[in-house]
Design an enzyme around this catalytic site. Structure first.
Site, short mmCIF file in Angstrom:
data_model
loop_
_atom_site.label_atom_id
_atom_site.label_comp_id
_atom_site.label_asym_id
_atom_site.label_seq_id
_atom_site.Cartn_x
_atom_site.Cartn_y
_atom_site.Cartn_z
N HIS A 103 0.85 -1.20 0.00
CA HIS A 103 0.00 0.00 0.00
C HIS A 103 0.88 1.24 0.00
CE1 HIS A 103 0.55 1.09 4.32
NE2 HIS A 103 0.70 -0.21 4.48
N ASP A 109 -0.49 4.40 0.72
CA ASP A 109 -0.94 5.45 1.64
C ASP A 109 -0.11 5.33 2.92
OD1 ASP A 109 -2.24 2.98 2.32
OD2 ASP A 109 -3.64 4.08 3.60
N ASP A 127 6.75 1.54 5.93
CA ASP A 127 5.34 1.13 5.87
C ASP A 127 4.58 2.03 4.92
OD1 ASP A 127 2.85 0.12 6.39
OD2 ASP A 127 2.65 0.99 8.37
N GLU A 163 -5.00 1.42 2.98
CA GLU A 163 -4.76 0.33 3.93
C GLU A 163 -4.79 0.83 5.36
OE1 GLU A 163 -2.59 -2.49 6.54
OE2 GLU A 163 -2.18 -0.39 6.20
N GLU A 164 -4.26 2.02 5.57
CA GLU A 164 -4.14 2.53 6.94
C GLU A 164 -5.50 2.86 7.56
OE1 GLU A 164 -1.59 2.19 8.56
OE2 GLU A 164 0.16 2.29 7.27
N ASP A 222 2.25 -9.94 0.81
CA ASP A 222 1.96 -8.58 1.26
C ASP A 222 2.95 -8.21 2.37
OD1 ASP A 222 0.64 -6.15 1.53
OD2 ASP A 222 -1.02 -6.96 2.70
#
Ligand SMILES: [Zn+2]
Length: 495
Positions: free
Chosen positions: A132, A134, A167, A201-202, A228
């Protein structure tokens, strides 16, 4: 009066000696079994990696550019900076011309992307590589504490700085760099690949990854495997003498419960012996007083076993090798650390408490939300029952908080070809790694993909995980390079 009934139970000195002798033999025999089991416990194997290919300057520049775009997820009901997300789309087109022209792409929820790299053999199940882009916000108070500005993408020495470096933009860019480079070299996969990049995702991934997974399911796509975020290479001499390839193979379940107490309130000058707040507070205290019972899942068993094979500590090896005898000791040891504790039990913690409107009014209603991460083997229903029994007070009504819940996921087969492909590629990018499959205790977008693949894994080939969701998030270029090399091996080796 003489006591005659129990004469036959009277033990002579010789009898007592015999018992002590038998007890002594039993203890010695147990000790012998424990020591033999420990000595026979397997030891991790050694292996030699391949040299990591050199990185072109552009690979680092692309990573920096990606970090400069503030693609922040603020919250479910909060707007995003669409310019940043559009900027990321623009960046993808410019930085990865081959991917943009040779792979087909669909957008979901406007900013999540699914790329399809068609393989030459359409009968083979495809691979899904995901991440991801974001990121979580940087709190205003924390911004000053960063040594480099959080959205600078600064390259200082051997390290690239910025929110999302760990992340999870590092992983996203590693996939892109690897695929672009394979295209440049004319590589044609036999097995199709899907590259899936989420933009939310967050905040739960409900608009991005969940929609992508639903679309794939509707197309009847069954993936060979899904990879992932959510794992790493752990290098810590205290835990193991060799690097641990910590690979997620299963995710805990998730549910929140609403606890509500209703009791007529009144004036605070003459309180009743018990108020709604008192009852709720006692209920919460009961839930938190002692941890939920340990319920060691297979995934954690596998993790402990792998870790112990590389452990220098005789005690660790002994405890893991002799769980038939030392299981409770092991459990209490694991319970001391909040991370390992969460790997062996369902967790329960209050996250919202609400009662009262005015300082001199005793409220009639008090509510709390308790969030739970559910261990495999249990369900949202059994957890609710546990809460009810533990509180043991009918005045506390317990209900599901919202629709956002899921049961623990299935477990990826660690003897399967997909897992072996990941561990094989891991061995090529670092010396002497010990694959350590584990239970993912947080939640990732990959949970949405369980319906399209039984082989879902969470792993990044990086030894560095500092600063994510916190201050000074950054990634050494050497780790970024390892992640790209890992991706390239994985794509090539799982054809
Ligand atoms: Zn993440």
């Amino acid at each position: 009066m003489r006591l005659t009934c129990c004469r036959s139970f009277y033990l002579t000195k010789t009898g007592m000696k015999k018992i002590l002798l038998v007890l002594g033999i039993v203890v010695l025999a147990l000790a012998a079994v424990v020591v033999v089991n420990t000595l026979r416990f397997p030891t991790a194997t050694q292996s030699k990696s391949e040299p990591l290919p050199a990185l072109p300057d552009s690979a680092v520049q692309h990573f920096q550019q990606a970090l400069q775009l503030p693609t922040i997820s603020w919250g479910l009901d909060k707007p995003i900076d669409t310019a940043a997300f559009r900027g990321f789309n623009q960046f993808l087109q410019t930085a990865y011309p081959r991917i943009s022209s040779q792979l087909s792409r669909q957008a979901f929820g406007e900013f999540s992307y699914l790329y399809h790299w068609k393989g030459s053999d359409s009968t083979l199940p495809p691979i899904v590589l995901m991440g991801h882009y974001d990121v979580v916000p940087v709190e205003a108070v924390a911004e000053k504490m960063w040594r480099q500005k959080p959205f600078s993408g600064a390259l200082v020495g051997d390290t690239v700085w910025g929110r999302g470096a760990v992340d999870d933009k590092g992983a996203v860019i590693a996939i892109l760099e690897s695929v672009e480079n394979l295209l440049r070299n004319g590589f044609v996969p036999k097995r199709s690949l899907y590259l899936c990049f989420g933009h939310d995702e967050e905040i739960g991934g409900t608009r991005g990854a969940s929609k992508i997974a639903a679309w794939m399911k509707a197309q009847n796509i069954k993936a060979h495997f899904v990879l992932d975020e959510g794992g790493m290479i752990k290098v810590d001499e205290k835990i193991a003498s060799q690097p641990l390839g910590v690979i997620g193979i299963q995710e805990k379940g998730y549910a929140s419960y609403k606890l509500q107490v209703e009791l007529p309130g009144g004036h605070s000058s003459q309180p009743a012996p018990e108020t709604a707040i008192d009852i709720l507070a006692k209920a919460l205290a009961k839930l938190r007083e002692k941890p939920t019972p340990a319920n060691m899942p297979e995934a954690t068993q596998e993790f402990l076993h792998a870790t112990a094979t590389a452990s220098n500590s005789f005690a660790t090896r002994m405890a893991v090798a002799n769980q038939w005898l030392l299981g409770s000791v092991l459990n209490s040891q694991l319970s001391k650390d909040r991370q390992t504790s969460a790997m062996i039990r369902t967790t329960l913690v209050p996250t919202i408490v609400d009662a009262g409107v005015k300082d001199n009014v005793i409220p009639t209603v008090a509510t709390a939300v308790v969030n739970s991460r559910i261990i495999p083997g249990e369900t949202p229903e059994t957890v609710k029952e546990y809460i009810r029994k533990t509180i043991n007070d009918d005045r506390v009504q317990i209900s599901g908080y919202d629709e956002n819940w899921w049961a623990p996921s299935g477990k990826t087969n660690t003897n399967g070809v997909a897992y072996k492909a990941v561990t094989g590629s891991l061995k090529k990018v670092i010396d002497n790694p010990v694959p350590a499959p584990y239970l993912v205790i947080g939640a990732t977008d990959s949970r949405y993909f369980r319906p399209i693949s039984s082989e879902v894994m969470n792993f990044s080939a990086s030894t560095f995980m500092e600063g994510y969701h916190g201050i000074d998030e950054r990634l050494p270029v050497s780790e970024y390079r390892r992640m790209i090399a890992f991706m390239t091996h994985l794509i090539k080796d799982s054809q």
